[in-house]
Design a protein around this motif. Sequence first.
Motif, PDB file in Angstrom:
ATOM      1  N   SER A  32       0.940  -1.427  -0.308  1.00 21.80           N
ATOM      2  CA  SER A  32       0.397  -0.227  -0.176  1.00 21.80           C
ATOM      3  C   SER A  32       1.163   1.160   0.199  1.00 21.80           C
ATOM      4  O   SER A  32       2.126   1.310   0.195  1.00 21.80           O
ATOM      5  CB  SER A  32      -0.816   0.069   1.438  1.00 21.80           C
ATOM      6  OG  SER A  32      -0.292   0.564   2.347  1.00 21.80           O
ATOM      7  N   ALA A  33       0.118   2.392  -0.470  1.00 19.80           N
ATOM      8  CA  ALA A  33       1.168   3.509  -0.611  1.00 19.80           C
ATOM      9  C   ALA A  33       0.736   4.378   0.544  1.00 19.80           C
ATOM     10  O   ALA A  33       0.247   3.590   1.385  1.00 19.80           O
ATOM     11  CB  ALA A  33       0.266   4.454  -1.587  1.00 19.80           C
ATOM     12  N   ASN A  34       1.587   5.674   1.116  1.00 24.26           N
ATOM     13  CA  ASN A  34       1.600   5.669   2.594  1.00 24.26           C
ATOM     14  C   ASN A  34       0.560   6.592   2.955  1.00 24.26           C
ATOM     15  O   ASN A  34       0.322   7.869   3.360  1.00 24.26           O
ATOM     16  CB  ASN A  34       3.067   6.257   3.098  1.00 24.26           C
ATOM     17  CG  ASN A  34       2.650   7.896   2.205  1.00 24.26           C
ATOM     18  OD1 ASN A  34       2.389   7.716   1.607  1.00 24.26           O
ATOM     19  ND2 ASN A  34       3.334   8.487   2.694  1.00 24.26           N
ATOM     20  N   PHE A  35      -1.078   6.370   2.661  1.00 27.66           N
ATOM     21  CA  PHE A  35      -2.006   7.210   2.999  1.00 27.66           C
ATOM     22  C   PHE A  35      -3.430   6.008   3.408  1.00 27.66           C
ATOM     23  O   PHE A  35      -3.655   5.149   2.967  1.00 27.66           O
ATOM     24  CB  PHE A  35      -2.439   8.570   2.106  1.00 27.66           C
ATOM     25  CG  PHE A  35      -2.984   7.844   0.536  1.00 27.66           C
ATOM     26  CD1 PHE A  35      -4.532   7.210   0.360  1.00 27.66           C
ATOM     27  CD2 PHE A  35      -2.415   7.220   0.111  1.00 27.66           C
ATOM     28  CE1 PHE A  35      -4.881   7.091  -0.943  1.00 27.66           C
ATOM     29  CE2 PHE A  35      -2.544   6.936  -1.759  1.00 27.66           C
ATOM     30  CZ  PHE A  35      -3.419   7.394  -2.119  1.00 27.66           C
ATOM     31  N   PRO A  36      -4.364   6.498   4.566  1.00 27.79           N
ATOM     32  CA  PRO A  36      -4.622   6.084   4.859  1.00 27.79           C
ATOM     33  C   PRO A  36      -5.895   5.010   4.284  1.00 27.79           C
ATOM     34  O   PRO A  36      -6.438   3.726   4.299  1.00 27.79           O
ATOM     35  CB  PRO A  36      -5.633   6.420   6.165  1.00 27.79           C
ATOM     36  CG  PRO A  36      -4.819   7.865   5.901  1.00 27.79           C
ATOM     37  CD  PRO A  36      -3.971   7.999   5.016  1.00 27.79           C
ATOM     38  N   GLU A  37      -6.593   6.130   3.039  1.00 28.20           N
ATOM     39  CA  GLU A  37      -7.513   4.930   2.240  1.00 28.20           C
ATOM     40  C   GLU A  37      -6.569   3.800   1.729  1.00 28.20           C
ATOM     41  O   GLU A  37      -7.323   2.474   1.924  1.00 28.20           O
ATOM     42  CB  GLU A  37      -7.897   6.186   0.754  1.00 28.20           C
ATOM     43  CG  GLU A  37      -8.443   5.219   0.217  1.00 28.20           C
ATOM     44  CD  GLU A  37      -9.778   6.344  -1.273  1.00 28.20           C
ATOM     45  OE1 GLU A  37      -9.831   7.547  -0.871  1.00 28.20           O
ATOM     46  OE2 GLU A  37      -8.902   6.273  -2.345  1.00 28.20           O
ATOM     47  N   ASN A  38      -5.754   3.709   1.070  1.00 29.72           N
ATOM     48  CA  ASN A  38      -5.120   3.041   0.623  1.00 29.72           C
ATOM     49  C   ASN A  38      -4.924   1.542   1.163  1.00 29.72           C
ATOM     50  O   ASN A  38      -4.131   0.815   0.554  1.00 29.72           O
ATOM     51  CB  ASN A  38      -3.573   3.581  -0.441  1.00 29.72           C
ATOM     52  CG  ASN A  38      -3.185   2.720  -1.704  1.00 29.72           C
ATOM     53  OD1 ASN A  38      -2.402   1.968  -1.815  1.00 29.72           O
ATOM     54  ND2 ASN A  38      -3.912   2.956  -3.118  1.00 29.72           N
TER      55      ASN A  38
END
Length: 324
Positions: A204-210
């Motif tokens: 995952s990327a580093n933001f909550p949704e992802n």
Amino acid sequence: MKSKLLAIGAAVTALTVGLTACGSDSSKNTTGGTATSGASGTTSTATIASKLIMGGPPEFKTRADGLPGLQKNYGVEFGKYTVTDTGGPVTVNALKNGQVDAADLFTTDPSITANGFVILQDPKSNFAAQNVVPIINKAKVTDGVKTVLNGISAKLTTDALGKLVGKVQNDKQDPDAVAKAWLSDNGLATSGSSAAGVSLTVGSANFPENVVLAQIYAEALKAQGASIKTKLNIGSREKYYPALKAGSLDLFPEYNGTLLYYIDKSATATTPDEVYTALTKALPSNLVALTQADAQDSDAIVITKATATKYGLTTIADLAKPAS
């Protein structure tokens, strides 16, 4: 997971403090305006954007619908660009604290409503469709894996996506717990063996949704017998996409528009179907885009209400107006 979140929080604080050191001028024109020659010499007409600092991920500086797209479609050039994160807490805090005046955020981000931020309208569709789509290593696409992931896409709506983000970002719930609850609520948590024998590393990327989306993929496949490892909060696309291409990551929740423009900077597709078709052709031969969800989380240029009022901004095009 909670200890990881605490560590992330500490990193966010450190990154926020150092934001002002990360900026770069968006043009060589030190006045940030359009130079013109007249009888009395060279003058400069500054635009509203030329007086503002824009914040966002590194890739936004070069991708087709980032700074180049804003300049091409609207004639907008910011006075400075500050690298923050990919629609995450560093970007939000920078906008709240006045370290940036405008930011690249996602339309489902609950912090927009929570902070009274203003989304600038995009009448020229600079930002293309951004449907959530699983990108997976072709060697890992069994019938069982495909069924699990396509089943998730069939249930995932934009409204549901926004609520998932809200639970993590506003209510401070654990992303893995949020993912499991969503799967259960949608009848996707049933134990089985359709993905048995398959090993996947989900990133995952580093933001909550992802992160939540990655956990949804991971937990659903795990319930169907797959052996799962996760590598979460990796960072921006420049960091994780090479790993996906190289095979050290097998599965990633992506956004069709930004991924297409990252791979093919000359892409012109804008609608969900056009973007998806173009993406399937642009991906390297070892990666596959499975069924995309109806859920979209588009990029948006977001400003504070104070900035909107001060300059009379409602659309991205307003940023190119002469500064008073």
